[in-house]
Scaffold this motif. Structure first.
Motif, PDB file in Angstrom:
ATOM      1  N   TYR A 281       0.819  -1.216   0.000  1.00 59.53           N
ATOM      2  CA  TYR A 281       0.000   0.000   0.000  1.00 59.53           C
ATOM      3  C   TYR A 281       0.852   1.266   0.000  1.00 59.53           C
ATOM      4  N   GLY A 282       2.082   1.187   0.513  1.00 57.71           N
ATOM      5  CA  GLY A 282       2.995   2.319   0.370  1.00 57.71           C
ATOM      6  C   GLY A 282       3.314   2.580  -1.090  1.00 57.71           C
ATOM      7  N   ALA A 283       3.502   1.499  -1.852  1.00 63.54           N
ATOM      8  CA  ALA A 283       3.735   1.631  -3.289  1.00 63.54           C
ATOM      9  C   ALA A 283       2.519   2.240  -3.983  1.00 63.54           C
ATOM     10  N   VAL A 284       1.331   1.800  -3.596  1.00 66.91           N
ATOM     11  CA  VAL A 284       0.093   2.341  -4.198  1.00 66.91           C
ATOM     12  C   VAL A 284      -0.018   3.841  -3.956  1.00 66.91           C
ATOM     13  N   ILE A 285       0.199   4.263  -2.705  1.00 61.81           N
ATOM     14  CA  ILE A 285       0.055   5.681  -2.358  1.00 61.81           C
ATOM     15  C   ILE A 285       1.032   6.543  -3.140  1.00 61.81           C
ATOM     16  N   LEU A 286       2.287   6.113  -3.237  1.00 62.45           N
ATOM     17  CA  LEU A 286       3.282   6.964  -3.907  1.00 62.45           C
ATOM     18  C   LEU A 286       3.071   6.989  -5.419  1.00 62.45           C
ATOM     19  N   VAL A 287       2.634   5.896  -6.003  1.00 64.78           N
ATOM     20  CA  VAL A 287       2.367   5.891  -7.447  1.00 64.78           C
ATOM     21  C   VAL A 287       1.261   6.885  -7.786  1.00 64.78           C
ATOM     22  N   PHE A 288       0.166   6.860  -7.030  1.00 67.93           N
ATOM     23  CA  PHE A 288      -0.939   7.782  -7.317  1.00 67.93           C
ATOM     24  C   PHE A 288      -0.581   9.222  -6.925  1.00 67.93           C
ATOM     25  N   SER A 289       0.234   9.401  -5.881  1.00 64.38           N
ATOM     26  CA  SER A 289       0.685  10.750  -5.519  1.00 64.38           C
ATOM     27  C   SER A 289       1.561  11.333  -6.616  1.00 64.38           C
ATOM     28  N   ASP A 290       2.396  10.506  -7.210  1.00 65.66           N
ATOM     29  CA  ASP A 290       3.262  10.975  -8.301  1.00 65.66           C
ATOM     30  C   ASP A 290       2.436  11.344  -9.529  1.00 65.66           C
ATOM     31  N   ALA A 292      -0.631  12.491  -9.466  1.00 60.79           N
ATOM     32  CA  ALA A 292      -1.255  13.775  -9.124  1.00 60.79           C
ATOM     33  C   ALA A 292      -0.258  14.916  -9.233  1.00 60.79           C
ATOM     34  N   ALA A 293       0.969  14.687  -8.788  1.00 61.91           N
ATOM     35  CA  ALA A 293       1.991  15.739  -8.829  1.00 61.91           C
ATOM     36  C   ALA A 293       2.314  16.157 -10.261  1.00 61.91           C
ATOM     37  N   ARG A 294       2.217  15.213 -11.192  1.00 61.97           N
ATOM     38  CA  ARG A 294       2.572  15.508 -12.585  1.00 61.97           C
ATOM     39  C   ARG A 294       1.433  16.088 -13.385  1.00 61.97           C
ATOM     40  N   THR A 295       0.198  15.871 -12.953  1.00 66.12           N
ATOM     41  CA  THR A 295      -0.944  16.208 -13.805  1.00 66.12           C
ATOM     42  C   THR A 295      -1.776  17.393 -13.329  1.00 66.12           C
ATOM     43  N   ILE A 296      -1.808  17.664 -12.038  1.00 71.40           N
ATOM     44  CA  ILE A 296      -2.703  18.709 -11.522  1.00 71.40           C
ATOM     45  C   ILE A 296      -2.376  20.081 -12.101  1.00 71.40           C
ATOM     46  N   SER A 297      -1.081  20.401 -12.215  1.00 66.51           N
ATOM     47  CA  SER A 297      -0.711  21.703 -12.785  1.00 66.51           C
ATOM     48  C   SER A 297       0.215  21.529 -13.987  1.00 66.51           C
ATOM     49  N   ALA A 298      -0.033  20.478 -14.770  1.00 69.27           N
ATOM     50  CA  ALA A 298       0.787  20.217 -15.954  1.00 69.27           C
ATOM     51  C   ALA A 298       0.802  21.429 -16.883  1.00 69.27           C
ATOM     52  N   PRO A 299       1.942  21.715 -17.525  1.00 68.90           N
ATOM     53  CA  PRO A 299       3.175  20.929 -17.595  1.00 68.90           C
ATOM     54  C   PRO A 299       4.120  21.119 -16.403  1.00 68.90           C
ATOM     55  N   TYR A 300       3.708  21.924 -15.417  1.00 69.91           N
ATOM     56  CA  TYR A 300       4.557  22.094 -14.239  1.00 69.91           C
ATOM     57  C   TYR A 300       4.330  20.936 -13.275  1.00 69.91           C
ATOM     58  N   GLU A 301       5.301  20.722 -12.404  1.00 67.67           N
ATOM     59  CA  GLU A 301       5.241  19.583 -11.503  1.00 67.67           C
ATOM     60  C   GLU A 301       5.246  20.042 -10.051  1.00 67.67           C
ATOM     61  N   LEU A 302       4.341  19.495  -9.263  1.00 68.41           N
ATOM     62  CA  LEU A 302       4.265  19.804  -7.838  1.00 68.41           C
ATOM     63  C   LEU A 302       5.077  18.794  -7.038  1.00 68.41           C
ATOM     64  N   PRO A 303       5.512  19.156  -5.827  1.00 67.96           N
ATOM     65  CA  PRO A 303       6.239  18.193  -4.988  1.00 67.96           C
ATOM     66  C   PRO A 303       5.339  17.024  -4.590  1.00 67.96           C
ATOM     67  N   VAL A 304       5.864  15.818  -4.714  1.00 67.00           N
ATOM     68  CA  VAL A 304       5.098  14.626  -4.345  1.00 67.00           C
ATOM     69  C   VAL A 304       4.808  14.618  -2.844  1.00 67.00           C
ATOM     70  N   GLY A 305       5.767  15.134  -2.060  1.00 66.46           N
ATOM     71  CA  GLY A 305       5.583  15.159  -0.614  1.00 66.46           C
ATOM     72  C   GLY A 305       4.367  15.955  -0.175  1.00 66.46           C
ATOM     73  N   LEU A 306       3.910  16.883  -1.030  1.00 62.88           N
ATOM     74  CA  LEU A 306       2.709  17.663  -0.720  1.00 62.88           C
ATOM     75  C   LEU A 306       1.491  16.753  -0.591  1.00 62.88           C
ATOM     76  N   PHE A 307       1.383  15.774  -1.471  1.00 69.91           N
ATOM     77  CA  PHE A 307       0.203  14.908  -1.496  1.00 69.91           C
ATOM     78  C   PHE A 307       0.260  13.855  -0.389  1.00 69.91           C
ATOM     79  N   THR A 308       1.452  13.322  -0.107  1.00 66.54           N
ATOM     80  CA  THR A 308       1.556  12.370   1.003  1.00 66.54           C
ATOM     81  C   THR A 308       1.306  13.069   2.332  1.00 66.54           C
TER      82      THR A 308
END
Length: 325
Positions: A281-290, A292-308
């Motif tokens: 489940y740690g793998a699941v959370i980080l995959v989906f967080s990544d 989100a980090a790449r797509t929410i403000s694309a083409p810019y990238e947000l920090p993954v740590g924000l979502f975790t």
């Protein structure tokens, strides 16, 4: 209980498989599924194939391995330290890596790249913690380890901030500390598989003994287990795992905190199943967080740590509130 474990495993595998496919498919530019398939099975020199093969596939694998290993180390720490808020960053390994990255950014002499500098910094700080715990048996107490880690964390982060300010690299360091998988590549996958994989397997082999430690040191000693040795072996596994995770993804917090607690609510405190499920489940959370980090403000990238952190902070506050009761 076996039914719950089976359901959690099946759901976790399904979510992970879905996230892995989506991670390769979704981004600043979505790649059709049939082109993703051909890029993996029948690679050619097209732009999409290169994007999948050289960027998205290694990044997805790094997210899977890093998220899983961070959750695994958090579970181990909570077991041997019997502390519900124990998490990999309290050992100071993350901050040691941040200091090394800051030095690399401002020093014209050191130019090995952020990944290798972070790996060196994480291992040095981990070795310092290890040397502290090996001095005497009393140093292996929970409070001493946590205090030593907190002191080192503050010291390393202060030095990193000073170095970044003097070198006018504060923004770069801040983004790295916030966590992300921008630099993830095949070399990071290699180090995660070789170093992280070896010590993760060793950690899983300790799960039965961590079960006994979590019951209390007196109970473990009565059953013929040496708590000091198990703590030492656990730290020996934690240091390299945290080192490669931090070097790959920066400071991604809270995964090692909230994942074990959520899984524990469903299956109890048997670390022989808690540790593998936490990895899943740690793998699941980080995959989906990544994603989100790449797509929410694309083409810019947000920090993954924000979502975790958005998930982890409420869980942390809930734990603290329950402790007060």
């Amino acid at each position: 209980m076996k039914i719950r474990i089976g359901i959690l495993t099946a759901v976790g595998v399904l979510l992970l498989f879905t996230g892995m496919i989506a991670s390769i498919h979704i981004g600043a530019k979505n790649i059709p599924f049939h082109e993703v398939y051909h890029a993996i099975v029948q690679p050619d020199d097209s732009i999409h194939a290169q994007l999948v093969r050289d960027i998205r596939l290694p990044r997805m694998l790094c997210a899977v391995l890093t998220g899983g290993m961070l959750a695994l180390t958090g579970t181990m720490m909570q077991g041997v330290m019997r502390n519900p808020i124990a998490e990999p960053s309290v050992l100071g390994i993350t901050q040691g890596a941040s200091l090394a990255v800051a030095i690399s950014a401002v020093s014209p002499v050191v130019s090995t790249g952020n990944f290798f500098m972070a790996l060196i910094g994480a291992f040095i700080s981990g070795i310092l913690i290890l040397l502290f715990t090996m001095q005497r048996a009393s140093n292996q107490s929970i409070s001493r380890i946590l205090l030593a880690g907190t002191a080192m964390s503050t010291f390393f982060l202060s030095l990193a901030s000073v170095a970044a300010l003097l070198g006018n690299r504060s923004q770069e360091l801040a983004f790295w500390i916030a966590g992300g998988l921008r630099q993830a590549g095949w070399i990071q996958v290699f180090f995660l598989l070789i170093i992280g994989g070896f010590f993760s397997i060793a950690a899983l082999a300790l799960s039965g003994k961590i079960n006994l430690i979590s019951l209390g040191e007196e109970a473990a000693t009565g059953l013929g287990i040496s708590p000091e040795k198990i703590k030492l072996y656990t730290i020996l596994c934690l240091i390299p795992i945290c080192g490669v995770c931090v070097a790959t993804a920066g400071n991604i917090g809270f995964i090692g905190l909230f994942i074990p607690h959520i899984i524990r609510k469903w299956i109890g405190n048997d670390y022989r199943t808690l540790m593998p499920l936490s990895f899943l489940y740690g793998a699941v959370i980080l995959v989906f967080s990544d994603i989100a980090a790449r797509t929410i403000s694309a083409p810019y990238e947000l920090p993954v740590g924000l979502f975790t952190a958005c998930i982890g902070v409420p869980v942390f506050l809930l734990l603290v509130r329950k402790e007060k009761r």
